[in-house]
Scaffold this motif. Structure first.
Motif, PDB file in Angstrom:
ATOM      1  N   GLU A 207       0.821  -1.201   0.000  1.00 23.63           N
ATOM      2  CA  GLU A 207       0.000   0.000   0.000  1.00 23.63           C
ATOM      3  C   GLU A 207       0.861   1.258   0.000  1.00 23.63           C
ATOM      4  N   GLU A 208       2.050   1.177   0.631  1.00 24.64           N
ATOM      5  CA  GLU A 208       2.922   2.361   0.691  1.00 24.64           C
ATOM      6  C   GLU A 208       3.681   2.583  -0.606  1.00 24.64           C
ATOM      7  N   HIS A 209       4.108   1.490  -1.256  1.00 21.01           N
ATOM      8  CA  HIS A 209       4.896   1.604  -2.491  1.00 21.01           C
ATOM      9  C   HIS A 209       4.016   1.254  -3.681  1.00 21.01           C
ATOM     10  N   ARG A 210       3.284   2.231  -4.165  1.00 19.06           N
ATOM     11  CA  ARG A 210       2.372   1.999  -5.276  1.00 19.06           C
ATOM     12  C   ARG A 210       3.119   1.760  -6.587  1.00 19.06           C
ATOM     13  N   HIS A 211       4.356   2.232  -6.667  1.00 14.65           N
ATOM     14  CA  HIS A 211       5.117   2.088  -7.901  1.00 14.65           C
ATOM     15  C   HIS A 211       5.795   0.717  -8.010  1.00 14.65           C
ATOM     16  N   LEU A 212       5.684  -0.102  -6.982  1.00  9.74           N
ATOM     17  CA  LEU A 212       6.239  -1.450  -6.993  1.00  9.74           C
ATOM     18  C   LEU A 212       5.138  -2.460  -6.682  1.00  9.74           C
ATOM     19  N   GLN A 213       5.240  -3.629  -7.293  1.00  3.32           N
ATOM     20  CA  GLN A 213       4.333  -4.727  -6.973  1.00  3.32           C
ATOM     21  C   GLN A 213       5.083  -5.755  -6.137  1.00  3.32           C
ATOM     22  N   LEU A 214       4.521  -6.094  -4.978  1.00  4.29           N
ATOM     23  CA  LEU A 214       5.160  -7.024  -4.058  1.00  4.29           C
ATOM     24  C   LEU A 214       4.389  -8.345  -4.041  1.00  4.29           C
ATOM     25  N   TYR A 215       5.091  -9.438  -4.222  1.00  2.00           N
ATOM     26  CA  TYR A 215       4.530 -10.787  -4.146  1.00  2.00           C
ATOM     27  C   TYR A 215       5.311 -11.548  -3.082  1.00  2.00           C
ATOM     28  N   SER A 216       4.620 -11.950  -2.035  1.00  2.00           N
ATOM     29  CA  SER A 216       5.300 -12.597  -0.905  1.00  2.00           C
ATOM     30  C   SER A 216       4.914 -14.057  -0.800  1.00  2.00           C
ATOM     31  N   LEU A 217       5.799 -14.812  -0.174  1.00  2.00           N
ATOM     32  CA  LEU A 217       5.590 -16.237   0.059  1.00  2.00           C
ATOM     33  C   LEU A 217       6.314 -16.629   1.335  1.00  2.00           C
ATOM     34  N   ALA A 218       5.641 -17.421   2.165  1.00  2.00           N
ATOM     35  CA  ALA A 218       6.249 -17.953   3.385  1.00  2.00           C
ATOM     36  C   ALA A 218       6.153 -19.476   3.343  1.00  2.00           C
ATOM     37  N   SER A 219       6.845 -20.132   4.274  1.00  2.00           N
ATOM     38  CA  SER A 219       6.876 -21.598   4.245  1.00  2.00           C
ATOM     39  C   SER A 219       5.494 -22.201   4.487  1.00  2.00           C
ATOM     40  N   PHE A 220       4.637 -21.519   5.263  1.00  3.01           N
ATOM     41  CA  PHE A 220       3.308 -22.061   5.529  1.00  3.01           C
ATOM     42  C   PHE A 220       2.291 -21.657   4.469  1.00  3.01           C
TER      43      PHE A 220
END
Length: 846
Positions: A207-220
């Motif tokens: 939400e803070e960095h609109r100019h970047l797209q963040l895709y996250s992944l965790a072990s669970f």
């Protein structure tokens, strides 16, 4: 009962025929006694299943527990990669270093990953401030043993004509953070909390960095998104149940208010539901754990259970109406339960084979175990609970009660004085029929359609060529699909389609698929590294890979430093005293295991890291690399293993998923061959084998053309296809081969008229119940929908189109039945002539 020998028939044929008849009559007699027992004690057989459902259903609610180990569930149980992981872990424990790369790990452990993607046309390297802010925010998180692992660039564009391959721009960057828990339960809980906070932080940073797209992944994340399917599908499963209830109720209705059985269709579906609930209760009480693949059990059980319900209803309609209702129930059991017992036994055998130790996928094994319990309870509930409902419905019909409102049907004189709508609702349809119609149940709309329209159309001589062409097209596409089968080792096929894990995997596949995962190359025996022939063997093994190797770096170091190390003592001395002490080479210390015997040092094991160049289909190429490297470890003088955590899911997956189908198919084939000369008629089993094989190969080929991989869900559906095909084709075929009409065409018309209604009712209810699965945003339910749709469609095609036409071309022949009827007619005419001659005063009036 007498057995007439046909001219030229061998004595063994007579004995086989006698044995078949004895077995058939014995089974029918047993089912008749079972129906009589149920009809005499309907309250008991209604109460016992209800008590079982209440007991085990409530117990299931208290013991419900989801499966938490996804690797145990979907990875092959007996995997060589697991043995290799144990060996790698024993040589290079995870707690040796605080700065290991994620690719060095022997188990995924606890981790957090993030991909930062720049807008189209932008350079991620110019977004350094946003990347560093994200990185600092992760490192500042509390309650975790975190360490910065490393990063990768994706969508790289190199500087043109650059000799050192300088990077001009990149579209994405991937950063991985590993939590060192070392298997401690306390640290694992801390790591789980850290991963939850990590995912929340990534959503906040997005939400803070609109100019970047963040895709996250965790072990669970994989486990969470795998379990998410069952949560998303709750409302759709209920809608599916409502649709099946509605379809069963409408298809069981008739215009005749006395003989219509809408509530029996409704109660039949509810019977299957409570049997599934009871089976689930038994499963959880015996310490079973729920996983999303078990979502298919209600649909599998419904397809088989409602077939028994509709067959019993058809069997009731075929009984004589003037008999007492208890005798009619017994006759219906005698007519239907023999075939239903056989098909239920085959269900139990095939899924029992899938639950055997030969099955290498735990998810398939657990599913088959639960399905076996469901089939047993389904069979018990059909003949007890639903049979009791049939008894009460028969009693109401015999006493002339309305099938819906349960009130007395008024007389015809009373109805004549009432309005038209009242006559329509309350009239007994048989009162308006002509006297020569002995079977009022023929007015059921499906049976009327089959008898008056469809049977004549499908057996028309002008339709048969088009059916043959249609089957050739079907067989061609099926064969073409069977040649393109691909295994489904990709775990993404089992996750919710709109989940973060799938989004992350899609982006990773697009921008980070140029190279394989880093493969650990472990040399687990002492080796003469100073020997030039050994050095050449290592180079040959690593050719074609991008290698991160202490051996290659050490050779370059000796060459640049102009140091000679051609013997063991010099090689190890320079390695320990000079090479490994330099800052740029210190990270190789964890890749070498030294041992000291007296004053002499030895290298007993070491490891290298290899990366292969891949295309978009990275997973398939990694499997090929794995299959090529393993045989080399046995043929070369260098003893080594290769490992990456993803190998656990890929190792022999295609073989693991096909074995259950092969075992189940072999079990069905063996049973049908063993009963070839014993049950009903040998040609019935022969045609059944051909039909089931055609349906199974058709579903397999068409699902491949529909982009369905061979994962655990599609394998379970293929096992179910075997049984579903037998369930619907067996009654039709056995009725055909036993029919005594003059021609094959008349025999197939009789078979369709007898069993076509039940088949059409069941398959229609089954297919309509699948529609809500389309609206579940999950890859697992998409696969389930596609496979079951093909199963129902191919079975319907064979039962109503292919078999009715092909059975008119091929054996069994009906000529001997025709000869018998001619002989009987001739004998009857001779008797009538004798009677007329003996009574010359006999006068016949026309």
């Amino acid at each position: 009962m007498c057995f007439l020998r046909r001219p030229g028939a061998p004595a063994s044929w007579i004995w086989w025929r006698m044995l078949r008849q004895v077995l058939r009559r014995g089974l029918q007699s047993f089912c008749h006694r079972l129906g009589s027992c149920v009809s005499r004690h309907p309250v008991f057989f209604l109460t016992v299943p209800a008590v079982l459902t209440i007991t085990f259903g409530l117990g299931a609610l208290n013991r419900f527990q989801p499966e938490g180990d996804l690797e145990r569930l979907v990875a092959p149980s007996h995997s060589l990669a697991k043995i290799e992981r144990s060996l790698a872990s024993s040589l290079f424990p995870l707690d040796q270093s605080k700065s290991q790369l994620y690719s060095d790990l022997h188990t995924p452990g606890r981790y957090g990953r993030v991909i930062l993607l720049s807008p189209p046309g932008d350079n991620i390297l110019l977004q350094a401030e946003g990347i560093l802010q994200t990185h600092r925010a992760v490192l500042e998180m509390k309650d975790g043993r975190n360490s910065f692992i490393g990063h990768q660039l994706g969508g790289v564009v190199e500087v043109p004509n650059s000799k050192d391959q300088r990077v001009k721009s990149a579209r994405a960057i991937q950063i991985t953070y590993y939590l060192q828990t070392y298997g401690s339960a306390t640290q694992d809980l801390i790591g789980e909390k850290w991963e939850n906070e990590f995912c929340k932080l990534m959503r906040k940073l997005q939400e803070e960095h609109r100019h970047l797209q963040l895709y996250s992944l965790a072990s669970f994340s994989l486990w969470r998104d795998f379990h998410k399917t069952s949560i998303l599908a709750r409302s759709q499963v209920l809608v599916s149940l409502v649709l099946i209830l509605t379809t069963a109720t409408l298809s069981s209705s008739m215009k005749d208010c006395l003989r219509g059985k809408p509530f029996l269709g409704l109660l039949g579906v509810l019977t299957v539901c409570i049997s599934v609930v009871t089976a689930a209760g038994i499963f959880f009480i015996t310490d079973g754990k729920y996983n999303s693949t078990l979502l298919g059990i209600p649909f599998f059980a419904m397809g088989h259970g409602t077939k028994g319900v509709f067959e019993l209803l058809s069997g009731w309609r075929r009984t004589k109406e003037n008999l007492p209702f208890k005798d009619r129930v017994a006759d219906a059991y005698s007519d239907v339960m023999v075939t239903y017992t056989m098909t239920s036994s085959l269900y139990f055998i095939t899924f029992g084979m899938g639950a055997s130790p030969f099955t290498n996928i735990e998810a398939v094994k657990v599913f088959c175990q639960n399905m076996c319990v469901s089939i047993l309870l389904n069979y018990f509930y059909i003949f007890s609970f639903f049979g009791s409902c049939l008894v009460f419905a028969g009693q109401l019909e015999q006493n002339r009660y309305h099938s819906i409102f349960c009130c007395k049907i008024p007389s015809a004189e009373y109805l004549d004085r009432k309005p038209v709508w009242f006559q329509t609702v309350m009239s007994d349809g048989h009162q308006q029929t002509s006297h020569h119609e002995t079977n009022p149940y023929q007015h059921h709309f499906i049976q009327h359609f089959l008898r008056e329209h469809y049977n004549e159309w499908i057996t028309n001589i002008y339709v048969k060529p088009f059916v043959v062409i249609l089957y050739l097209i079907y067989a061609s596409f099926s064969f073409m699909g069977c040649l393109q089968i691909s295994d489904g080792a990709n775990i993404i096929n089992l996750l919710a389609s709109d989940s973060p894990s799938v989004s992350y995997a899609m982006v990773q596949q697009k921008y980070f698929s140029n190279y394989s995962p880093v493969i650990g190359f472990y040399v687990y025996e002492p080796l003469e590294y100073w020997n030039s022939s050994v050095q050449e063997d290592l180079r040959r093994l690593c050719s074609g890979f991008t290698a991160v190797s202490w051996v290659e770096q050490y050779y370059q170091f000796l060459k640049v430093s102009n140091i000679s190390a051609n013997n063991k003592s010099d090689f190890i001395s320079v390695l320990q005293s000079s090479f490994l002490k330099k800052p740029e080479f210190q990270h190789f210390r964890n890749d070498i295991i030294f041992s000291k015997a007296g004053d002499e040092n030895n290298i007993i094991a070491s490891r290298l890291h290899l990366v292969a160049r891949t295309s978009r289909d990275k997973q398939k190429e990694v499997v090929e690399v794995l299959e090529k490297l393993r045989p080399l470890s046995l043929s070369k003088s260098i003893r080594f293993i290769v490992f990456n955590p993803s190998f656990v899911f890929m190792d022999h997956y295609s073989l693991s998923v096909t074995v259950p189908v092969l075992i189940a198919g072999f079990g069905v084939l063996l049973v049908l061959i063993l009963t070839f000369f014993l049950v009903i008629h040998p040609l019935g089993n022969f045609w059944l084998i051909l039909s089931v094989t055609s349906i199974e190969l058709g579903v397999l080929g068409l699902m491949t053309l529909w982009n369905i991989d061979m994962d655990c869900i599609s394998i379970l559906c293929l096992i179910y296809t075997l049984n579903f095909a037998i369930d619907h084709c067996a009654p039709l075929l056995y009725t055909f081969v036993l029919a005594t009409e003059h021609t094959r065409t008349q025999c197939i018309k009789s078979s369709l008229q007898e069993h076509g209604t039940a088949i059409l009712q069941n398959v229609t209810s089954f297919l309509i119940g699948l529609v809500p699965l389309l609206f579940v945003p999950s890859n697992l339910t998409f696969t389930l929908f596609k496979c079951l749709l093909l199963t129902g469609g191919c079975t319907l095609l064979h039962c109503f189109v292919i078999l009715p036409v092909f059975l008119t071309f091929f054996p069994p022949s009906k000529k001997h039945h025709k000869k018998k009827k001619r002989a009987k007619r001739k004998e009857r005419e001779e008797i009538e002539c004798i009677e007329i001659q003996e009574n010359p005063d006999h006068v016949t009036t026309v």
